[in-house]
Design a protein around this motif. Structure first.
Motif, short mmCIF file in Angstrom:
data_model
loop_
_atom_site.label_atom_id
_atom_site.label_comp_id
_atom_site.label_asym_id
_atom_site.label_seq_id
_atom_site.Cartn_x
_atom_site.Cartn_y
_atom_site.Cartn_z
N GLU A 56 3.29 2.76 19.01
CA GLU A 56 3.13 1.33 18.75
C GLU A 56 4.36 0.50 19.13
O GLU A 56 5.50 0.88 18.86
N LYS A 58 6.11 -2.50 17.89
CA LYS A 58 6.09 -3.19 16.59
C LYS A 58 7.47 -3.75 16.29
O LYS A 58 8.43 -3.00 16.18
N LEU A 91 0.99 -4.61 18.76
CA LEU A 91 0.67 -5.60 17.72
C LEU A 91 0.67 -6.98 18.35
O LEU A 91 1.63 -7.35 19.03
N GLU A 167 -10.64 1.49 10.81
CA GLU A 167 -9.59 1.89 9.87
C GLU A 167 -10.05 1.86 8.41
O GLU A 167 -10.65 0.89 7.96
N GLY A 220 3.41 5.25 8.19
CA GLY A 220 4.35 5.99 7.36
C GLY A 220 4.75 7.34 7.93
O GLY A 220 5.28 8.18 7.20
N ILE A 221 4.52 7.54 9.23
CA ILE A 221 4.89 8.82 9.85
C ILE A 221 6.37 8.75 10.23
O ILE A 221 6.76 7.96 11.09
N LEU A 239 -0.99 7.58 14.76
CA LEU A 239 -0.52 6.25 15.18
C LEU A 239 0.85 6.03 14.57
O LEU A 239 1.00 6.04 13.35
O1 LIG Z 1 5.10 1.65 11.50
P1 LIG Z 1 4.25 2.75 10.94
O2 LIG Z 1 4.45 2.99 9.49
O3 LIG Z 1 4.39 4.00 11.80
O4 LIG Z 1 2.73 2.30 11.08
C1 LIG Z 1 2.10 2.12 12.33
C2 LIG Z 1 0.67 1.60 12.12
O5 LIG Z 1 -0.09 2.57 11.50
C3 LIG Z 1 0.67 0.33 11.32
O6 LIG Z 1 1.37 -0.59 12.09
C4 LIG Z 1 -0.72 -0.19 10.97
C5 LIG Z 1 -1.81 0.52 10.62
N1 LIG Z 1 -2.86 -0.30 10.39
C6 LIG Z 1 -2.47 -1.55 10.59
C7 LIG Z 1 -3.19 -2.74 10.54
C8 LIG Z 1 -2.54 -3.90 10.84
C9 LIG Z 1 -1.19 -3.90 11.18
C10 LIG Z 1 -0.46 -2.73 11.25
C11 LIG Z 1 -1.10 -1.55 10.97
#
Ligand SMILES: O=P(O)(O)OC[C@@H](O)[C@@H](O)c1c[nH]c2ccccc12
Length: 269
Positions: A56, A58, A91, A167, A220-221, A239
């Motif tokens: 991602e 982000k 994103l 999701e 949360g990975i 993800l």
């Molecule tokens: O940064 P992380 O903890 O690795 O997470 C990524 C992703 O799963 C997370 O950005 C996410 C999962 N579902 C979402 C829905 C909207 C925005 C963001 C997300």
């Protein structure tokens, strides 16, 4: 009481109005139709082989604040691709995550693998917009949609040739996703209403998801150990955002995660 998710979505709807004033519905439909066909991301995620990493782009999040500035999202996505990522998540939500459709465009120009437009999809317009900007996958958050909306947006994603990543975060949402006929289901460890992370959620819900669906562990990975854990719980894909944007060496980080997944599948983690 309004949840974090409610607040995010009201901001998303505000920003959507502004974009719709600039580019009307007829125009966005035309742009979507003119885009090169979407890649079959569901098939690529379902293909045999090691765990699939969806990496991602982000910059920030409501739970963690600023994560990384990412001046060149295309460069980052290129590194993910070189490291063996199966798909890139971008994103596009602006207020809370610091993303944009410009990021999606920039990444689309750089990489050949499927792109996920990661946003809070609540309208048909956003689906056309995703396709117009080159997305192959869109996110449908079950907690944010009633059955009618979920069904309509899911159908629309199929009509546009895109894969829906559906999701879920609890049993009821998982049942709704399965009933919908989703081929790719993501278990988000983060509850979007409270932002708490529950890593055990994947293991609790995975058995409710049919084996012919792609099971994605989300959020949360922290690194290869978490990938190994999720693979041992039946994850086909993961993800990952924060750990890749904050860790440096994004290519190598993706590669190490894939290797950890492979070892876990062989039972030698
Ligand atoms: O940064 P992380 O903890 O690795 O997470 C990524 C992703 O799963 C997370 O950005 C996410 C999962 N579902 C979402 C829905 C909207 C925005 C963001 C997300």
């Amino acid at each position: 009481m309004a949840t974090v998710l409610d607040d995010i979505i009201s901001g998303v709807r505000e920003d959507l109005k502004t974009r719709m004033r600039a580019i009307g519905p007829v125009q966005i439909i035309e742009q979507a139709a003119a885009a090169p066909a979407a890649l079959d991301a569901a098939a690529m995620l379902a293909a045999p082989g090691p765990v699939k990493i969806i990496s991602e782009v982000k910059r920030k999040s409501p739970s963690k604040g600023e994560l990384a500035t990412i001046p060149d999202p295309a460069e980052l996505a290129g590194s993910y691709e070189a490291g063996g990522a199966t798909a890139i998540s971008v994103l596009t939500e602006q207020r809370r995550f610091g993303g944009s459709l410009d990021d999606l465009d920039a990444v689309r120009e750089r990489v050949r693998i499927p792109l996920l437009r990661k946003d809070f999809m609540v309208s048909e317009y956003q689906m056309f917009e995703a396709r117009a900007h080159g997305a192959d996958i869109i996110l449908l958050i079950v907690a944010a949609l009633d059955d009618r909306q979920l069904h309509d947006l899911f159908q629309q994603s199929a009509d546009l040739g895109m894969t829906a990543l559906v999701e879920v975060h609890d049993e009821h949402e998982t049942e709704r996703a399965v009933e919908l006929g989703a081929r790719v289901i993501g278990v988000n460890a983060r509850n979007l209403k409270t932002l708490e992370v529950h890593r055990e959620m994947f293991g609790k819900l995975a058995h409710l998801i049919p084996d012919d669906c792609v099971k994605v562990a989300e959020s949360g990975i922290r690194g290869p150990e978490d990938i190994a854990y999720y693979v041992s719980q039946g994850a086909d894909a993961a993800l990952v955002g924060e750990a890749l944007v904050t860790g440096g060496e994004p290519s190598q980080a993706v590669r190490t995660m894939i290797e950890a997944g492979a070892r876990a599948r062989q039972g030698v983690a």
